[in-house]
Scaffold this motif. Structure first.
Motif, PDB file in Angstrom:
ATOM      1  N   VAL A  47       0.838  -1.205   0.000  1.00 12.14           N
ATOM      2  CA  VAL A  47       0.000   0.000   0.000  1.00 12.14           C
ATOM      3  C   VAL A  47       0.870   1.252   0.000  1.00 12.14           C
ATOM      4  O   VAL A  47       0.578   2.229  -0.699  1.00 12.14           O
ATOM      5  N   THR A  48       1.968   1.222   0.743  1.00 10.73           N
ATOM      6  CA  THR A  48       2.879   2.367   0.770  1.00 10.73           C
ATOM      7  C   THR A  48       3.486   2.617  -0.600  1.00 10.73           C
ATOM      8  O   THR A  48       3.512   3.765  -1.078  1.00 10.73           O
ATOM      9  N   PHE A  49       3.968   1.564  -1.268  1.00 15.04           N
ATOM     10  CA  PHE A  49       4.562   1.731  -2.600  1.00 15.04           C
ATOM     11  C   PHE A  49       3.538   2.224  -3.615  1.00 15.04           C
ATOM     12  O   PHE A  49       3.832   3.114  -4.414  1.00 15.04           O
ATOM     13  N   VAL A  50       2.351   1.673  -3.587  1.00 15.49           N
ATOM     14  CA  VAL A  50       1.319   2.103  -4.532  1.00 15.49           C
ATOM     15  C   VAL A  50       0.930   3.557  -4.263  1.00 15.49           C
ATOM     16  O   VAL A  50       0.749   4.346  -5.196  1.00 15.49           O
ATOM     17  N   THR A  51       0.838   3.924  -2.996  1.00 13.25           N
ATOM     18  CA  THR A  51       0.510   5.308  -2.644  1.00 13.25           C
ATOM     19  C   THR A  51       1.592   6.256  -3.142  1.00 13.25           C
ATOM     20  O   THR A  51       1.289   7.301  -3.749  1.00 13.25           O
ATOM     21  N   TRP A  55       1.175   9.146  -5.945  1.00 10.97           N
ATOM     22  CA  TRP A  55       1.516  10.500  -5.524  1.00 10.97           C
ATOM     23  C   TRP A  55       2.533  11.098  -6.494  1.00 10.97           C
ATOM     24  O   TRP A  55       2.423  12.258  -6.875  1.00 10.97           O
ATOM     25  N   GLY A  56       3.530  10.298  -6.885  1.00 10.92           N
ATOM     26  CA  GLY A  56       4.539  10.768  -7.834  1.00 10.92           C
ATOM     27  C   GLY A  56       3.938  11.118  -9.181  1.00 10.92           C
ATOM     28  O   GLY A  56       4.270  12.156  -9.778  1.00 10.92           O
ATOM     29  N   ILE A  57       3.058  10.279  -9.689  1.00 14.79           N
ATOM     30  CA  ILE A  57       2.396  10.574 -10.962  1.00 14.79           C
ATOM     31  C   ILE A  57       1.572  11.841 -10.844  1.00 14.79           C
ATOM     32  O   ILE A  57       1.606  12.707 -11.726  1.00 14.79           O
ATOM     33  N   ASP A  58       0.833  11.980  -9.762  1.00 13.17           N
ATOM     34  CA  ASP A  58       0.017  13.174  -9.558  1.00 13.17           C
ATOM     35  C   ASP A  58       0.890  14.423  -9.483  1.00 13.17           C
ATOM     36  O   ASP A  58       0.572  15.455 -10.078  1.00 13.17           O
ATOM     37  N   TYR A  59       1.997  14.320  -8.783  1.00 12.26           N
ATOM     38  CA  TYR A  59       2.904  15.461  -8.632  1.00 12.26           C
ATOM     39  C   TYR A  59       3.484  15.868  -9.984  1.00 12.26           C
ATOM     40  O   TYR A  59       3.515  17.055 -10.332  1.00 12.26           O
ATOM     41  N   LEU A  60       3.946  14.893 -10.771  1.00  8.74           N
ATOM     42  CA  LEU A  60       4.509  15.196 -12.093  1.00  8.74           C
ATOM     43  C   LEU A  60       3.459  15.795 -13.032  1.00  8.74           C
ATOM     44  O   LEU A  60       3.743  16.742 -13.773  1.00  8.74           O
ATOM     45  N   LEU A  61       2.260  15.257 -13.012  1.00  9.48           N
ATOM     46  CA  LEU A  61       1.201  15.803 -13.865  1.00  9.48           C
ATOM     47  C   LEU A  61       0.831  17.221 -13.444  1.00  9.48           C
ATOM     48  O   LEU A  61       0.545  18.072 -14.295  1.00  9.48           O
ATOM     49  N   THR A  62       0.859  17.489 -12.155  1.00  9.67           N
ATOM     50  CA  THR A  62       0.576  18.838 -11.668  1.00  9.67           C
ATOM     51  C   THR A  62       1.633  19.817 -12.175  1.00  9.67           C
ATOM     52  O   THR A  62       1.307  20.916 -12.648  1.00  9.67           O
TER      53      THR A  62
END
Length: 70
Positions: A47-51, A55-62
């Motif tokens: 769950v930690t790795f998936v989170t 989060w990384g994908i969301d941050y990069l897209l932002t």
């Protein structure tokens, strides 16, 4: 009388359900304490790795969207 028969049948099927459930629970192979701890650690790590991944994908897209909107 028909109503009472349906009520009696309903309670009978409910009793049957709990009896059948209890007999099925007796067949379950419950994990040992060591297995339970291992499975719990695996779930928490996964769950930690998936989170972090999402989060990384969301941050990069932002960052990309802010760059293209300027």
């Amino acid at each position: 009388m028909a109503y009472l028969a349906r009520v009696k049948q309903g309670f009978g099927s409910m009793f049957s359900f709990f009896t059948d459930s209890w007999s099925e629970l007796k067949k379950v192979k419950w994990p040992t304490r060591k297995e339970l701890i291992t499975y719990t650690i695996v779930v928490i790590v996964t769950v930690t790795f998936v989170t972090l991944y999402f989060w990384g994908i969301d941050y990069l897209l932002t960052i990309l969207l802010r760059f293209f909107n300027e």
